[in-house]
Design an enzyme around this catalytic site. Sequence first.
Site, mmCIF file in Angstrom:
data_model
loop_
_atom_site.group_PDB
_atom_site.id
_atom_site.type_symbol
_atom_site.label_atom_id
_atom_site.label_comp_id
_atom_site.label_asym_id
_atom_site.label_seq_id
_atom_site.Cartn_x
_atom_site.Cartn_y
_atom_site.Cartn_z
ATOM 1 N N TYR A 28 0.833 -1.207 0.000
ATOM 2 C CA TYR A 28 0.000 0.000 0.000
ATOM 3 C C TYR A 28 0.869 1.259 0.000
ATOM 4 O O TYR A 28 0.745 2.124 0.863
ATOM 5 C CB TYR A 28 -0.939 -0.001 1.218
ATOM 6 C CG TYR A 28 -1.602 -1.343 1.439
ATOM 7 C CD1 TYR A 28 -2.589 -1.784 0.576
ATOM 8 C CD2 TYR A 28 -1.202 -2.185 2.471
ATOM 9 C CE1 TYR A 28 -3.185 -3.023 0.747
ATOM 10 C CE2 TYR A 28 -1.778 -3.429 2.653
ATOM 11 C CZ TYR A 28 -2.774 -3.842 1.781
ATOM 12 O OH TYR A 28 -3.346 -5.065 1.949
ATOM 13 N N TYR B 68 -12.398 -6.905 6.075
ATOM 14 C CA TYR B 68 -11.223 -7.006 5.213
ATOM 15 C C TYR B 68 -10.975 -8.484 4.921
ATOM 16 O O TYR B 68 -10.821 -9.284 5.852
ATOM 17 C CB TYR B 68 -9.972 -6.384 5.855
ATOM 18 C CG TYR B 68 -8.774 -6.604 4.978
ATOM 19 C CD1 TYR B 68 -8.615 -5.861 3.809
ATOM 20 C CD2 TYR B 68 -7.842 -7.612 5.251
ATOM 21 C CE1 TYR B 68 -7.552 -6.098 2.952
ATOM 22 C CE2 TYR B 68 -6.777 -7.847 4.392
ATOM 23 C CZ TYR B 68 -6.637 -7.090 3.250
ATOM 24 O OH TYR B 68 -5.601 -7.339 2.391
ATOM 25 N N ASP C 187 -13.596 -16.282 7.854
ATOM 26 C CA ASP C 187 -12.232 -15.899 7.472
ATOM 27 C C ASP C 187 -11.407 -15.801 8.756
ATOM 28 O O ASP C 187 -11.458 -14.803 9.464
ATOM 29 C CB ASP C 187 -12.265 -14.565 6.715
ATOM 30 C CG ASP C 187 -10.872 -14.083 6.331
ATOM 31 O OD1 ASP C 187 -9.878 -14.652 6.821
ATOM 32 O OD2 ASP C 187 -10.786 -13.124 5.534
ATOM 33 N N LYS D 132 -1.862 -16.515 7.300
ATOM 34 C CA LYS D 132 -1.000 -15.753 8.218
ATOM 35 C C LYS D 132 -0.147 -16.616 9.169
ATOM 36 O O LYS D 132 0.952 -16.975 8.807
ATOM 37 C CB LYS D 132 -1.832 -14.713 8.953
ATOM 38 C CG LYS D 132 -2.253 -13.583 8.014
ATOM 39 C CD LYS D 132 -2.594 -12.297 8.727
ATOM 40 C CE LYS D 132 -2.588 -11.119 7.779
ATOM 41 N NZ LYS D 132 -3.904 -10.748 7.286
HETATM 42 C C1 LIG Z 1 -4.423 -10.673 5.872
HETATM 43 C C2 LIG Z 1 -5.814 -11.116 5.683
HETATM 44 C C3 LIG Z 1 -6.252 -11.614 4.433
HETATM 45 C C4 LIG Z 1 -5.362 -11.677 3.216
HETATM 46 O O1 LIG Z 1 -4.293 -12.551 3.376
HETATM 47 P P1 LIG Z 1 -2.992 -12.366 2.430
HETATM 48 O O2 LIG Z 1 -2.118 -13.522 2.812
HETATM 49 O O3 LIG Z 1 -2.411 -11.034 2.767
HETATM 50 O O4 LIG Z 1 -3.472 -12.437 1.028
HETATM 51 C C5 LIG Z 1 -7.570 -12.028 4.341
HETATM 52 N N1 LIG Z 1 -8.405 -11.958 5.389
HETATM 53 C C6 LIG Z 1 -8.015 -11.493 6.591
HETATM 54 C C7 LIG Z 1 -8.983 -11.473 7.721
HETATM 55 C C8 LIG Z 1 -6.716 -11.034 6.768
HETATM 56 O O5 LIG Z 1 -6.332 -10.543 7.963
#
Ligand SMILES: *Cc1c(COP(=O)(O)O)cnc(C)c1O
Length: 438
Positions: free
Chosen positions: A15, A143, A243, A272
């Site tokens: 970003y 997000y 997610d 992550k």
């Molecule tokens: C970081 C994140 C993503 C995206 O993961 P990347 O490995 O950066 O593509 C998706 N959802 C959530 C909740 C996140 O924190």
Amino acid sequence: MQSSNFDQQHIWHPYNKLPSSHLQLEVASAEGSLITLQDGRKLLDAMSSWWSSIHGYNHPAINQAAIDQIQTLSHIMFGGFTHQPAIQLARKLIEISPAGLEKIFFADSGSVSVEVALKVALQYWKSKQRPEKNRFLALQHAYHGDTFGAMSVCDPIEGMHHLFSNNLMPNYFAPAPQPGLVVEDNHDIQALESLFEQHHTELAAFILEPLVQGAGGMRFYRPEYIKRARELCDQYEVLLIADEIATGFGRTGKLFACEWAHISPDIMCIGKALTGGYMTLAAMLCTQEISDTISQQNPGLLMHGPTFMGNPLACRIALASLELLLSQDWQNQVKLISTHLTQAFEPLKHYQEVRDIRVLGGIGVIELTRDDLSYAIQQAAIENGVWLRPFGRLVYTMPAYNISADNLQALSQGISNAVSHVLSTQPSGEATLSDQFV
Ligand SMILES: *Cc1c(COP(=O)(O)O)cnc(C)c1O
């Protein structure tokens, strides 16, 4: 050209613009919770490299697993081949995931796992001869990643993707859950109910970040909301996608945040912390009912297959990270971080510009009333020997679970002092505008 200048002129950072308005710090090495810069400075890591390095850096057990694997098999195409690292990791993930999630797809990043989750949901309803169920319901402040499908379920206005709004799937958004673990009424849930009622015939899935909305505002919300979301999904025949990319692997105090609500989603995304911050790897898990429904169609293929799918090195490292996590008392480690951050940040409440202090599991958040101080606070933290990356109004930390008591003390002190220093020296209205987005 000096290497830092080359970086500034040629290499994009997250970003950011080119050339970047600030030099990036050059890292030489990192060990445990300590990052060593090229110029010799040492910084305590408050960010765990965006939720990922839960065991700290350069961990001997994960290093050894990586070395063993690299000397055996770093990569092999997953089309037509399988291998022990993928099989063992899949077994382990299925075992520890919320009940019912039994099928797994390895992806190369969190965003890609979200793409796969959305595809699976669409393919599921197509297979059931209900192709009109092809839209998603998501939350404001959500997000879910930076790729196009993921962007289409990110907050459409405040999120970072409003720039592309004309190019995205038109999805539905419910008001964000009210902040806080205790609330006075359920107007957020009522709004959600009416969206389900109105749109369920078109809805393929409802996607949410359970318990913590991360990059969209570091907002914590009550498990009851997730429970109700599960019920609404069942009642209206809508799939629930959790997610857990940020919340997974213990960060909220449970292995997965869904456990706070005692529910299982139909689809779950993880990433992550999956490899303990060593490598990029993510996964989508789903129920047997979903995989059967898709597979029983002709030709029944799930149309996704990244080149580095199931990368053995990443899988072996993830397995080592998981074994490490499960072999130690991570619940207690996270609790200690919680208790410490709650106490350490408490005095900051006296500042008028501090809107809220909140701590959940291994996450501490200082929310300000102003969004123009993040760069100044970051610089002050670095002066205090702490690596922090605030964005907008939000100063937050998620240390490695195994951070020592002394380092945790120094880290929280460094953050508090940085915030106090900036708030007491920055005259209002004379702010330095930050261009740091996340
Ligand atoms: C970081 C994140 C993503 C995206 O993961 P990347 O490995 O950066 O593509 C998706 N959802 C959530 C909740 C996140 O924190």
